[in-house]
Enzyme design. Structure first.
Site, PDB file in Angstrom:
ATOM      1  CB  CYS A 143      -0.953  -0.021   1.183  1.00 19.50           C
ATOM      2  SG  CYS A 143      -1.933  -1.526   1.154  1.00 19.50           S
ATOM      3  CG  HIS A 271      -1.887   4.731   5.125  1.00 18.03           C
ATOM      4  ND1 HIS A 271      -1.869   4.615   3.752  1.00 18.03           N
ATOM      5  CD2 HIS A 271      -2.020   3.463   5.604  1.00 18.03           C
ATOM      6  CE1 HIS A 271      -1.986   3.330   3.418  1.00 18.03           C
ATOM      7  NE2 HIS A 271      -2.083   2.617   4.516  1.00 18.03           N
ATOM      8  CG  HIS A 305      -6.276   1.277   1.290  1.00 18.20           C
ATOM      9  ND1 HIS A 305      -5.375   1.915   0.453  1.00 18.20           N
ATOM     10  CD2 HIS A 305      -5.531   0.590   2.193  1.00 18.20           C
ATOM     11  CE1 HIS A 305      -4.142   1.619   0.849  1.00 18.20           C
ATOM     12  NE2 HIS A 305      -4.209   0.819   1.888  1.00 18.20           N
TER      13      HIS A 305
END
Lengths: 722, 88
Positions: A143, A271, A305
């Site tokens: 990620c 994040h 995400h």
């Protein structure tokens, strides 16, 4: 000396919020969530979970969704540019997996159908679409991939290795990530509510963002990238360090790289995935570093995400923040969480914004932070001189023949070393608790790393880890998808999902060795190890720190013959790799390593450029005692032509060894060739059995060995005496 | 109950690849997660999948999970109490 400034000349974005910079800005102003139940593919069981799905994608026949997403973002970023970029760097974890999942279900046996499976194909396809003939690199650090790709581009530009780089990230929704995160119980069934007291997880999403970065000041730069910071938690394969240790280190490194202090930052793009642990660790790290933090928010309550794309998408959000003075809201947030002690923006805010910190953290503890500012708003910190050569202090190989010693012994007899690795005996040398959940690739990687470090005999543990792998953890990927299919999509394995990410093995190395510096996994097909060397050379500039560079690939049935064009279903499989413990200190080094050339093959002119780069530091004639030529079976004819042309044009008379005839066919065979080169230089002897002549003694003659990569890329690694 | 416990030991050793553990010395009352075997949150999730697949018992909250997976004995008991008749 201050370095070059790096400007954002163009930006492209496609996400669940819409397609294009204008639509994205408008959506951020509206503060609505685009998260909704998945309908991209049919589920065999269960109600669809909320995801961030892109609606307006122009798809192309036979091209995976990931490639189409990246294409859309890339064309927008390049829209105002006349010249192609000199390099492309893409962060991705999914590649063509969505397409592959269906092909495997249909038991498709035609390997041509899988030609876009590999992560490397994403960057290569984009390079083709935008006319770039330079390096096309793929970063796969879960990620944080998008942020790390941009960080690498920043370094490449500062050094003057390119004037323009197109960099960003992309991932498409697929069963692997959809069911994988579900199996980890990390998905919030009610959408995604980062930082909320009642948050229950993330929404898996897709998208792409690409930035055109340049050191030549454009007429109207959107923003400037002033700093990047990379770190690794070295804590757990999937969970963040509870105090956000790695997150804090990456933020600090990014600020230091930009020459800014926390008080210079006007906004932090978190994040903020919405999982209880991530948000808690990040809040702790932000509070610890900033004391009283500036406004913060995570856009993942609106977008979900998008994994490898997230860091790039949020770099675009940071660009919007400094160019439009728009700070987006933390969509979906309702209840303060006292445990976090961090309140996000609940509404979009318009206020003057000079500097933004954008956070991305990922599996394997891989962290990447970026500092995006309004152009030329801050002075640049002084930067050091360019670093000397990488100095190899220890190395190791693993092949069908066995460990380094067994491999070199067989080579000395002129015998082939190809075949599969006895992974069970390899694992016996490793702590049982550490390896019990690991399959072939991470076990091989750990064994290589441990041996290279021991061989180096350096007191300090490696700080950073760079890994190159063409295909990643095939066993874990295959077992996950097979378990999913066999259980009617009911029982995907969380262990296999965590193990399936390309950066899993390098994350394991970091955990074992406590390597909290940069941790980068590259995937470039047959040139993956060279990409790892390139990444190490760009990122590992601290002269005092040791680093590990590993190249490894596993052989897998049925996947290897389906994916790798050079692997024949009828020939015996081969696998293995090599590892190097390096730093920048010549003293005590076994040999030195340079990577003077890495380009896509376009025309014969590339050979002239190659010769030019090899001759940069002195005459070429008599320079190399040996040339190790890497010609993948699938590119045999082309590679032989390139080699013949290279030898004719350079006039080099060095003996040539086609190393894949010994190693067998696998993507990171060049890592084994690199070990061969290093060991020949150390022993001062190239076994005559190998080169088809008497023993060559570089001691009284040439002091360098060249490892060439041929085929769809032309690459060169030089191994030199210290 | 003891049959269920023995069965669970074998299954857990298998799915978590606990190579240095044999069922006879696997103490069903010993702390399972975070104990000496190094079993962590990912292992718990793997066991959740196994329990659902083999016994039809769903464990989807962290609170329940922490209690249930505290030992093999407590896991066996939870399965006993929650398994549907046909599967137990």
């Amino acid at each position: 000396m201050t370095g070059r400034r790096v400007y954002i000349a163009g930006a492209g974005i496609i996400s669940p919020l819409g397609s294009g910079l204008a639509a994205t800005t408008e959506a951020l102003r509206r503060n609505r969530s685009a998260i909704r139940p998945l309908d991209l593919f049919k589920l065999l069981s269960g109600e669809p979970l909320p995801v961030g799905q892109v609606d307006e994608l122009e798809e192309r026949a036979h091209l995976p969704r990931t490639h189409c997403l990246a294409r859309t973002a890339s064309l927008e970023a390049m829209a105002d540019s006349v010249l192609p970029p000199e390099a492309v760097i893409v962060g991705t974890t999914t590649g063509g997996i969505l397409t592959t999942e269906q092909l495997l279900r249909d038991q498709e046996q035609d390997k041509n159908a899988y030609r876009y499976h590999g992560l490397a194909t994403v960057a290569e396809y984009i390079a083709g679409e935008v006319g770039c003939s330079g390096p096309a690199l793929v970063v796969s650090t879960a990620c944080s991939s998008g942020a790390v790709a941009i960080g690498m581009a920043l370094e490449m530009l500062r050094r003057g290795e390119a004037v323009t780089v197109l960099a960003g990230g992309v991932d498409s929704l697929c069963r692997l990530t959809y069911y994988g995160f579900h199996s980890l119980q990390l998905v919030d069934r009610e959408g995604c509510r980062p930082l909320d007291r009642d948050r229950h997880g993330m929404a898996v999403a897709e998208g792409s963002a690409m930035l055109l970065l340049t050191t030549e000041k454009p007429a109207l730069p959107l923003a400037e990238i002033m700093g990047a910071g990379l770190s690794c938690d070295a804590y757990h394969p999937a969970a963040p360090h509870p105090e956000g240790r790695g997150a804090r280190m990456a933020m600090e490194a990014a600020l230091a790289d930009a020459g800014l202090s926390p008080s210079d930052i006007d906004y932090i793009s978190l994040h903020g995935t919405g999982t209880p642990e991530n948000d808690l660790a990040e809040a702790r790290a932000v509070n610890a570093l900033f004391g009283t933090p500036p406004p913060v928010s995570s856009i993942k309550g609106a977008t979900g995400h998008s994994l490898a794309a997230a860091g790039a998408i949020e770099a675009v959000v940071a660009t919007i923040a400094v160019s439009e003075d728009l700070l987006p809201a933390n969509t979906g947030w309702q209840h303060p969480d006292p445990a976090l002690d961090l309140l996000p923006l609940t509404e979009p805010v318009n206020q003057p914004t000079m500097a933004v910190l954008s956070n991305s953290f990922g599996f394997g503890g891989n962290n990447g932070c970026l500092v995006v500012t309004r152009p030329e708003s801050f002075s640049q910190p002084p930067r050091g001189q360019s670093s000397p050569c990488l100095a190899i202090h220890g190395f190791s190989a693993l092949t069908g023949a066995g460990s380094t010693a067994a491999t070199l012994a067989l080579l000395a007899q002129g015998s082939p070393i190809g075949g599969t690795v006895d992974v069970d005996s390899v694992a016996k040398q490793l702590p049982p608790r550490l390896v019990r959940r690991l399959k072939r690739l991470p076990r091989m990687t750990l064994a290589l790393a441990v041996e290279a470090r021991e061989a180096a005999g350096l007191a300090e543990a490696p700080d950073a880890v760079f890994m190159g792998t063409g295909w990643g953890a095939l066993s874990e990927t295959y077992d996950f998808l097979t378990g999913l299919n066999n259980s009617n999509e009911q029982f995907p394995s969380p262990i296999d999902f965590v193990g399936s990410v390309h950066n899993g093995p390098a994350g394991q190395v970091a955990m074992l060795m406590g390597s909290t510096g940069a941790n980068i996994t590259m995937s470039g097909g047959d040139y993956s190890f060279e990409q790892a060397v390139l990444a190490a050379d760009l990122v590992a500039t601290d002269a005092e720190k040791n680093v590990l560079v590993v190249g490894a690939d596993e052989a897998h049935l049925p996947l290897s013959p389906l994916f790798d064009l050079s692997v024949s279903p009828d020939a015996p499989l081969a696998e293995g790799g090599g590892a190097f413990c390096l730093n920048r200190r010549k003293e005590g080094a076994a040999c030195l390593l340079r990577l003077p050339f890495y380009r896509q093959w376009t025309t014969a002119n590339d050979i002239e450029l190659l010769i030019e780069s090899l001759g940069e530091r002195g005459p070429l004639a008599g320079k190399y005692g040996l040339i190790l030529a890497g010609i993948p079976a699938a590119a045999k004819e082309q590679g032989e032509e390139q080699l013949a042309f290279f030898l004719r044009l350079s006039g080099l008379k060095s003996p040539v060894l086609r190393y894949r005839e010994f190693t067998g066919e696998f993507a990171s065979a060049s890592a084994v060739a690199a070990v061969m080169a290093a060991s020949f230089l150390v022993s001062g002897k190239v076994p005559g059995n190998l080169a088809g002549a008497e023993d060559i003694l570089p001691e009284d003659g040439p002091a360098a060995i060249l490892v060439l990569g041929l085929g769809s890329y032309i690459t060169a690694m030089e191994f030199l005496r210290p | 109950m003891s049959k269920r416990i023995e069965e669970l030991k074998v299954k857990i050793i298998d799915i978590l690849n606990l190579q240095d553990v044999d069922p006879e010395h696997f103490d069903e009352n010993e702390r399972l997660v975070g104990g000496p075997l190094g079993i962590d949150s990912i292992d718990v999730l793997e066991m959740v999948v196994m329990v659902e697949k083999e016994y039809g018992v769903v464990i989807n909250s962290q609170e329940v999970g922490e209690r249930v997976f505290s030992s093999i004995a407590s896991l066996a008991q939870y399965i006993e109490e929650n398994a549907s008749g046909s599967k137990s």
